[in-house]
Design a protein around this motif. Structure first.
Motif, PDB file in Angstrom:
ATOM      1  N   LEU A   1       0.884  -1.355   0.139  1.00 48.58           N
ATOM      2  CA  LEU A   1      -0.051   0.107  -0.066  1.00 48.58           C
ATOM      3  C   LEU A   1       0.878   1.219   0.092  1.00 48.58           C
ATOM      4  O   LEU A   1       0.611   2.293  -0.856  1.00 48.58           O
TER       5      LEU A   1
ATOM      6  N   SER B   1       0.125   3.585  -3.304  1.00 46.28           N
ATOM      7  CA  SER B   1      -0.432   4.831  -3.123  1.00 46.28           C
ATOM      8  C   SER B   1       0.141   5.936  -2.514  1.00 46.28           C
ATOM      9  O   SER B   1       0.151   6.984  -2.902  1.00 46.28           O
TER      10      SER B   1
ATOM     11  N   ASN C   1       2.172   6.894  -6.589  1.00 51.94           N
ATOM     12  CA  ASN C   1       1.029   7.886  -6.883  1.00 51.94           C
ATOM     13  C   ASN C   1       1.733   9.466  -6.425  1.00 51.94           C
ATOM     14  O   ASN C   1       1.443  10.442  -7.160  1.00 51.94           O
TER      15      ASN C   1
ATOM     16  N   PHE D   1      -4.624   3.844  -6.567  1.00 51.95           N
ATOM     17  CA  PHE D   1      -5.138   4.053  -5.216  1.00 51.95           C
ATOM     18  C   PHE D   1      -6.061   2.663  -5.024  1.00 51.95           C
ATOM     19  O   PHE D   1      -6.176   2.207  -3.796  1.00 51.95           O
TER      20      PHE D   1
ATOM     21  N   GLY E   1      -4.105  -0.257  -4.272  1.00 52.03           N
ATOM     22  CA  GLY E   1      -3.314  -0.175  -3.025  1.00 52.03           C
ATOM     23  C   GLY E   1      -4.022  -0.449  -1.774  1.00 52.03           C
ATOM     24  O   GLY E   1      -3.583  -0.984  -0.901  1.00 52.03           O
ATOM     25  N   THR E   2      -5.311   0.143  -2.095  1.00 54.77           N
ATOM     26  CA  THR E   2      -6.241   0.239  -0.694  1.00 54.77           C
ATOM     27  C   THR E   2      -6.672  -1.362  -0.551  1.00 54.77           C
ATOM     28  O   THR E   2      -6.680  -1.519   0.657  1.00 54.77           O
TER      29      THR E   2
END
Length: 207
Positions: free
Chosen positions: A82, A86, A90, A112, A115-116
């Protein structure tokens, strides 16, 4: 020795809490550089929370201890994923795009999303590990003051699922995880001392 144990095991959670206090509330071109740099630092620390958790059962081969190690490993790998996707990924892309990152490109949103998902699995693994540690503490020490650090670890890992390391609840969650893990490490070290002393005495008696 006990304070050194506390410091080593508490440090990952406490450091993440301090870093989290500076976490931007959202990712945009203005916050992207900081977003990138703090997660770049975080990738070196997030896995250590799992290492600290696994340390609490080091040297053991029972099923509960194996469960703690496995959940700590799952957390360490997936929650770090993550952070990489993210946070680092990102943040870097948004910083490089600058004004072109508004509105947010679909590719950033997709990153995202995955990653979440990975982070959620990792966070649930950390919570599961905290549950197992709490069960172990109750089995060994009963319900009493020794359970308090396990409760801190439980609460911290529970709120981390939704709050990540954002201020304020995510930061407090990290502090709770750090203090709980460090305190449990001290209890483990203290419990091992009488056995070490007894073993030394038996060895001296035979010589």
């Amino acid at each position: 020795m006990r304070w050194r144990t506390f410091a080593l095991l508490a440090a990952p959670g406490l450091v993440l809490g301090v870093v989290g206090a500076t976490h931007p509330s959202g990712l945009n071109p203005d916050t992207a550089r900081h977003w990138f740099l703090m997660h770049l630092a975080g990738v070196l620390v997030f896995p250590l929370v799992g290492v600290a958790l696994a340390w609490l059962v080091r040297g053991r081969r029972d099923l509960l201890a194996i469960g703690v190690v496995v959940t700590a490993y799952v957390y360490a790998t997936l929650y770090t994923a993550l952070d990489v996707i993210s946070g680092i990924g990102n943040g870097y892309v948004t910083d490089r795009l600058g004004a072109d990152a508004v509105p947010r490109p679909p590719s950033i949103s997709l990153a995202f999303h995955i990653g979440t998902i990975l982070g959620d699995v990792g966070a649930w693994a950390l919570f599961a590990g905290a549950v197992l540690v709490t069960i172990d503490v109750i089995r060994r020490h009963g319900v009493g003051p020794s359970v308090l650090p396990a409760v801190a670890l439980l609460l911290g890992s529970w709120f981390l699922r939704d709050e990540h390391i954002f201020w304020p609840w995510g930061v407090l969650s990290c502090f709770a995880i750090g203090i709980g893990t460090g305190w449990l490490g001290v209890l483990r070290a203290a419990a091992a001392e009488p056995r070490t002393g007894a073993a030394t005495a038996r060895t001296a008696g035979r010589s």
